[in-house]
Design a protein around this motif. Structure first.
Motif, mmCIF file in Angstrom:
data_model
loop_
_atom_site.group_PDB
_atom_site.id
_atom_site.type_symbol
_atom_site.label_atom_id
_atom_site.label_comp_id
_atom_site.label_asym_id
_atom_site.label_seq_id
_atom_site.Cartn_x
_atom_site.Cartn_y
_atom_site.Cartn_z
ATOM 1 N N MET A 44 0.998 -1.101 -0.283
ATOM 2 C CA MET A 44 -0.286 -0.343 -0.332
ATOM 3 C C MET A 44 0.932 1.307 0.116
ATOM 4 S SD MET A 44 -3.604 -0.449 -0.487
ATOM 5 C CE MET A 44 -2.902 -2.509 -1.443
ATOM 6 N N GLN B 196 -10.400 -7.959 -1.554
ATOM 7 C CA GLN B 196 -9.838 -7.238 -0.610
ATOM 8 C C GLN B 196 -8.988 -5.791 -0.775
ATOM 9 O OE1 GLN B 196 -10.789 -10.565 -0.527
ATOM 10 N NE2 GLN B 196 -11.533 -10.780 1.968
ATOM 11 N N TRP B 197 -8.086 -6.733 -1.749
ATOM 12 C CA TRP B 197 -6.967 -6.133 -2.530
ATOM 13 C C TRP B 197 -7.563 -4.630 -3.111
ATOM 14 C CZ3 TRP B 197 -2.241 -5.768 -0.793
ATOM 15 C CH2 TRP B 197 -1.581 -6.005 -0.585
ATOM 16 N N HIS B 198 -8.206 -4.990 -4.236
ATOM 17 C CA HIS B 198 -8.810 -4.531 -4.919
ATOM 18 C C HIS B 198 -9.613 -3.365 -4.492
ATOM 19 C CE1 HIS B 198 -11.904 -2.712 -7.640
ATOM 20 N NE2 HIS B 198 -11.503 -2.859 -8.243
ATOM 21 N N GLU B 199 -10.164 -2.612 -3.559
ATOM 22 C CA GLU B 199 -10.576 -2.448 -2.422
ATOM 23 C C GLU B 199 -9.283 -1.176 -2.122
ATOM 24 O OE1 GLU B 199 -13.639 -4.049 0.728
ATOM 25 O OE2 GLU B 199 -15.015 -4.895 -1.171
ATOM 26 N N ARG B 200 -9.077 -2.136 -1.177
ATOM 27 C CA ARG B 200 -7.518 -1.637 -0.650
ATOM 28 C C ARG B 200 -6.684 -0.903 -1.332
ATOM 29 N NH1 ARG B 200 -4.190 -5.272 2.332
ATOM 30 N NH2 ARG B 200 -2.827 -3.682 2.785
ATOM 31 N N ALA C 137 -8.364 1.080 -4.695
ATOM 32 C CA ALA C 137 -8.574 1.799 -5.149
ATOM 33 C C ALA C 137 -8.607 3.022 -4.048
ATOM 34 C CB ALA C 137 -10.265 1.203 -5.011
ATOM 35 N N THR C 138 -8.127 2.912 -2.787
ATOM 36 C CA THR C 138 -7.596 3.403 -1.749
ATOM 37 C C THR C 138 -6.853 4.561 -1.441
ATOM 38 O OG1 THR C 138 -7.291 2.772 -0.126
ATOM 39 C CG2 THR C 138 -8.984 2.589 0.151
ATOM 40 N N VAL C 139 -6.007 4.011 -2.437
ATOM 41 C CA VAL C 139 -4.460 4.420 -2.511
ATOM 42 C C VAL C 139 -3.788 4.674 -3.999
ATOM 43 C CG1 VAL C 139 -3.363 3.537 0.410
ATOM 44 C CG2 VAL C 139 -2.779 2.148 -2.122
ATOM 45 N N GLU D 16 -7.802 8.375 -8.433
ATOM 46 C CA GLU D 16 -9.142 7.660 -8.226
ATOM 47 C C GLU D 16 -9.403 7.099 -10.294
ATOM 48 O OE1 GLU D 16 -13.044 9.900 -8.759
ATOM 49 O OE2 GLU D 16 -11.522 10.382 -7.247
#
Length: 149
Positions: free
Chosen positions: A47, A72-76, A78-80, A83
């Protein structure tokens, strides 16, 4: 969870990402279609390292495996990641087996080890980065077969 890359007239720099619980494979395919860089990194570093890797290489698309903890990795990610950076999931079934074969193409056995059948040779390092390269190639084959590239 599938987005399209930027304009087809621009060279697409792709980051391949093979997520895992302990380690992740990362690879960069540059705008000329060459593997510019690949490495295995610890999952806990992903990350913080991935945004910098994307910036350093001018990444315009991320492709990642769709199996182990992919959601879970996709969601994580997308936050770092920026956009507007698309993250595309790619089928990674049997990629580890394929990566073993690719490893020996990239790093041919030397000396007496060359006499040992490939299936019996021990690989001395993790090959998650090679899986990341294969994920990029799988993505590109999918785009080509659908007429998108």
């Amino acid at each position: 969870m599938s987005d399209r890359p930027s304009s087809p007239t621009q060279p697409v720099v792709i980051l391949g990402f093979d997520p895992g619980r302990d380690k992740c494979g990362v690879a960069i395919r540059d705008g000329d279609g060459n593997v510019a860089w690949h490495e295995v990194i610890r999952s806990e570093e992903a990350m913080t390292r991935l945004p910098q890797i994307c910036q350093d290489h001018g990444v315009s698309l991320v492709v990642m495996g769709n199996q182990t903890t992919a959601r879970q990795w996709h969601e994580r990610l997308a936050t770092v990641l920026p956009e507007m950076l698309p993250i595309v999931l790619v089928d990674e079934r049997n990629s580890t087996l394929e990566a073993r074969d690719r490893y020996w193409q990239l790093y041919p056995a030397k000396g007496l080890q060359a006499l040992v059948p490939q299936s019996l040779r021990a690989i001395s390092r993790p090959i998650d980065d090679i899986v990341a390269i294969l994920l990029i190639e799988r993505y590109l084959r999918t785009v080509e077969s659908s007429g998108g590239g």
